[in-house]
Design an enzyme around this catalytic site. Sequence first.
Site, PDB file in Angstrom:
ATOM      1  N   CYS A   7       0.860  -1.189   0.000  1.00 16.77           N
ATOM      2  CA  CYS A   7       0.000   0.000   0.000  1.00 16.77           C
ATOM      3  C   CYS A   7       0.892   1.233   0.000  1.00 16.77           C
ATOM      4  O   CYS A   7       2.074   1.136  -0.353  1.00 16.77           O
ATOM      5  CB  CYS A   7      -0.990  -0.023   1.167  1.00 16.77           C
ATOM      6  N   ARG A  13      -3.430  -0.559   5.361  1.00 20.27           N
ATOM      7  CA  ARG A  13      -4.026  -1.621   4.545  1.00 20.27           C
ATOM      8  C   ARG A  13      -3.144  -2.834   4.330  1.00 20.27           C
ATOM      9  O   ARG A  13      -3.590  -3.970   4.544  1.00 20.27           O
ATOM     10  CB  ARG A  13      -4.458  -1.053   3.185  1.00 20.27           C
ATOM     11  N   ASP A 122      -9.399   3.330   1.145  1.00 23.14           N
ATOM     12  CA  ASP A 122      -8.234   3.759   1.922  1.00 23.14           C
ATOM     13  C   ASP A 122      -8.653   4.432   3.223  1.00 23.14           C
ATOM     14  O   ASP A 122      -9.132   5.561   3.224  1.00 23.14           O
ATOM     15  CB  ASP A 122      -7.391   4.731   1.078  1.00 23.14           C
TER      16      ASP A 122
HETATM   17  P1  4NP Z   1      -1.812   2.875   4.085  1.00 28.35           P
HETATM   18  O1  4NP Z   1      -2.397   4.260   4.630  1.00 28.35           O
HETATM   19  O2  4NP Z   1      -1.242   3.170   2.729  1.00 28.35           O
HETATM   20  O3  4NP Z   1      -2.993   1.993   4.060  1.00 28.35           O
HETATM   21  O4  4NP Z   1      -0.758   2.433   5.085  1.00 28.35           O
HETATM   22  C1  4NP Z   1      -1.657   5.448   4.580  1.00 28.35           C
HETATM   23  C2  4NP Z   1      -0.716   5.712   5.560  1.00 28.35           C
HETATM   24  C3  4NP Z   1       0.005   6.893   5.526  1.00 28.35           C
HETATM   25  C4  4NP Z   1      -0.216   7.796   4.494  1.00 28.35           C
HETATM   26  C5  4NP Z   1      -1.143   7.518   3.509  1.00 28.35           C
HETATM   27  C6  4NP Z   1      -1.864   6.326   3.554  1.00 28.35           C
HETATM   28  N1  4NP Z   1       0.486   9.011   4.463  1.00 28.35           N
HETATM   29  O5  4NP Z   1       0.151   9.850   3.615  1.00 28.35           O
HETATM   30  O6  4NP Z   1       1.427   9.187   5.226  1.00 28.35           O
END
Ligand code: 4NP
Length: 154
Positions: A7, A13, A122
Site C-alpha cells: 500500500c 491496509r 483507503d
Molecule cells: P496505508 O495508509 O497506505 O494503508 O498504510 C496510509 C498511511 C500513511 C499515508 C497515507 C496512507 N500518508 O500519507 O502518510
Amino acid sequence: MKILFVCLGNICRSPMAEFVMKKMVAEAGKSGEFLIDSAGTCEEEIGNPVYPPARRKLEAYGIDCTGKTARQMQKGDYERYDLLIGMDAGNLSAMRRICGGDPLGKMRLLMDYTGRPGNVADPWFTRDFDTAWKDIQEGCEGLFTALEKGAGRA
Ligand code: 4NP
C-alpha cells in the site's frame, strides 16, 4: 508461495492484509508453504508501527501485529516474491515505477480476487476502517481460494 502486500504507507491496509492472510494460511495448516510480508511505496512511514485503528481491528479478530514496522518497497522485492499485490491503482503504478515495470506479470490488485474488482477503500483518508477491513477480508479469502485452485497468478 511468496506474497508481498503493498500500500502507500505500510501502516494500515497492507499490514492488515499481511496478518489476515497469515492467519488464513495458518488456520489451513499451510504456514510452511507461504512467505507473507507487506511494504509501502512511500517513505513517510518507514519504521512506524501499525496505525492504532488498524491494529485494533486486527486485535478484535485475535491477531497480534506487535513488532511489525513499516518498510518501503524495494526494486529487489520483485525478484523475492511470486506475487506483489497492491491495494489500489495508485499503489500499482508506484509498484511498477519502483520495479521498472512488471515483465513477469506478478503484480495484482487485491480486489481482483473478489467479485468487485477495484480499490481497497483507503482508511487513511476515509477514516472508515470497517469498510477497509471487509474489503481486505474478502480479497484475502478470494486470493487464498485462487491459490488453492492453483490459479493465484492466472
Ligand atoms: P496505508 O495508509 O497506505 O494503508 O498504510 C496510509 C498511511 C500513511 C499515508 C497515507 C496512507 N500518508 O500519507 O502518510
